[in-house]
Design a protein around this motif. Sequence first.
Motif, PDB file in Angstrom:
ATOM      1  N   TYR A  37       0.842  -1.205   0.000  1.00 50.33           N
ATOM      2  CA  TYR A  37       0.000   0.000   0.000  1.00 50.33           C
ATOM      3  C   TYR A  37       0.873   1.249   0.000  1.00 50.33           C
ATOM      4  O   TYR A  37       2.039   1.208   0.426  1.00 50.33           O
ATOM      5  CB  TYR A  37      -0.933   0.007   1.217  1.00 50.33           C
ATOM      6  CG  TYR A  37      -1.916  -1.153   1.217  1.00 50.33           C
ATOM      7  CD1 TYR A  37      -3.105  -1.073   0.509  1.00 50.33           C
ATOM      8  CD2 TYR A  37      -1.626  -2.323   1.929  1.00 50.33           C
ATOM      9  CE1 TYR A  37      -4.003  -2.131   0.502  1.00 50.33           C
ATOM     10  CE2 TYR A  37      -2.514  -3.383   1.932  1.00 50.33           C
ATOM     11  CZ  TYR A  37      -3.704  -3.287   1.208  1.00 50.33           C
ATOM     12  OH  TYR A  37      -4.576  -4.339   1.197  1.00 50.33           O
TER      13      TYR A  37
ATOM     14  N   ASN B  21       0.338   3.983   1.760  1.00 51.34           N
ATOM     15  CA  ASN B  21       0.445   4.588   3.089  1.00 51.34           C
ATOM     16  C   ASN B  21      -0.163   3.641   4.116  1.00 51.34           C
ATOM     17  O   ASN B  21      -0.656   2.558   3.764  1.00 51.34           O
ATOM     18  CB  ASN B  21      -0.205   5.986   3.135  1.00 51.34           C
ATOM     19  CG  ASN B  21      -1.691   5.938   2.819  1.00 51.34           C
ATOM     20  OD1 ASN B  21      -2.468   5.280   3.510  1.00 51.34           O
ATOM     21  ND2 ASN B  21      -2.088   6.630   1.745  1.00 51.34           N
TER      22      ASN B  21
ATOM     23  N   ARG C 116      -5.558   4.420   2.161  1.00 49.56           N
ATOM     24  CA  ARG C 116      -4.517   3.711   1.428  1.00 49.56           C
ATOM     25  C   ARG C 116      -5.050   3.085   0.136  1.00 49.56           C
ATOM     26  O   ARG C 116      -6.229   2.754   0.026  1.00 49.56           O
ATOM     27  CB  ARG C 116      -3.889   2.620   2.304  1.00 49.56           C
ATOM     28  CG  ARG C 116      -4.836   1.476   2.626  1.00 49.56           C
ATOM     29  CD  ARG C 116      -4.178   0.487   3.562  1.00 49.56           C
ATOM     30  NE  ARG C 116      -5.053  -0.663   3.822  1.00 49.56           N
ATOM     31  CZ  ARG C 116      -4.728  -1.678   4.625  1.00 49.56           C
ATOM     32  NH1 ARG C 116      -3.561  -1.657   5.273  1.00 49.56           N
ATOM     33  NH2 ARG C 116      -5.568  -2.676   4.783  1.00 49.56           N
TER      34      ARG C 116
END
Length: 410
Positions: free
Chosen positions: A309, A311, A317
Amino acid sequence: STTKQSTQNTNRKQNSTTMSLATTDKVPLSDYESASEEEPGLVMTMNSETEGHTSDDGSSNTRDEVARVEEIIAKETKVVNRWRFVVILAMTLVAAGVMAATYIIMNQEEEKAFENAFQQYASTLVESSSFTAETIQESCQDFADQMTSSAKSLKHTWPYVTLPDLDIHGANLRKQTNSVGFAIIHFLSAQQKQNWTPYVLANAPSWYGNSSFLPVPYVLTETLQIQFDSPSPQWPIWQADPWPVQPVTNLDMKPFDTVQRNGLAASQLGEGVMGEIEDNNNIAYAFPTVGSVAPRPDEPHSIFYQPLYNNFSLTERQAVGLVLVVLRWGLFFNNKIPKDVNGIHLVLESSCANVVTYEIVDGIAVYKGKGDLSDKSYKSYEMSAPFNTYANSEQANELGACLFLLKVYP
């Protein structure tokens, strides 16, 4: 005188006759004695006859008595023999009963000891498999978090992200998961592909040298152009460790049905997904260690799909890639129980219609073949545990992820 004399003679004769008749009525004992003396043969004959009659009667009585005694003895002998048979039969039955009871008790004790020992070893295998599944999940998640953190700290935008010190991170991941290799896939949109080729040509040499396998820089522009003719999004392989012998950089993995299905399931679930059981022949083309280490060409392997991902926010995300970790199933069960414990069978079942069997020999899990090859007579001893760590197994199954179950038998 003659007449007178004659008359006297006649009278004397008459008197003599009268006396004789008188004496005839009563014979004195002396006459018998004289008779006995004069006629001993007669007396002896009479005695002999008398004695003979007495002897016959006595013998007859004796024989009757003997016969009766023999009859009594025979009856008593039969009774004694009958009771002797009863006693012997009773003793035999008692002995047989004792032996049978002893055998049953010993057999039960042996069976109980066998069952206890099996349960101990089976529990160890089941618990270790659950621990292994958790370790794989956590290690792959940590590796993915390292890539996300690295991109964030370096202010790199996906998909233009390269993990530095790949040899260190890769060695740790392979050790923790007991895997034979891994590859990192980036998700490319149609708009991102035009900038991807220059990025690969500029950055590939920097991490080739960090690969723990032979660094062979074979990325060519022609190859990139051929592999990127499609306008649709693609999932190219970027980094890998150890470095595959085949040129897999930028190889688009999205067209592979199993990769696409498991990758999408992992991205939607937000956690790693274990793929189908495959022969190592299907994977060895990319990772040389798979073919060189596996004892058999059909040794079962699976690919673990860990999502990447951009974040750490669960609500913001976006999935930007995958980490494909190649796992060999037999390695998960090695050296879990003492080496002198042999014959335990491990049956690995998958909801994706895969079943394989292993047997523990000298502490090593030896692959026996496809299907349930365990002894059917020991099915009642079964111990099992899921080889999954999904937060929601039902949802994972609905998305197409495989569910695994490990069964242990004597």
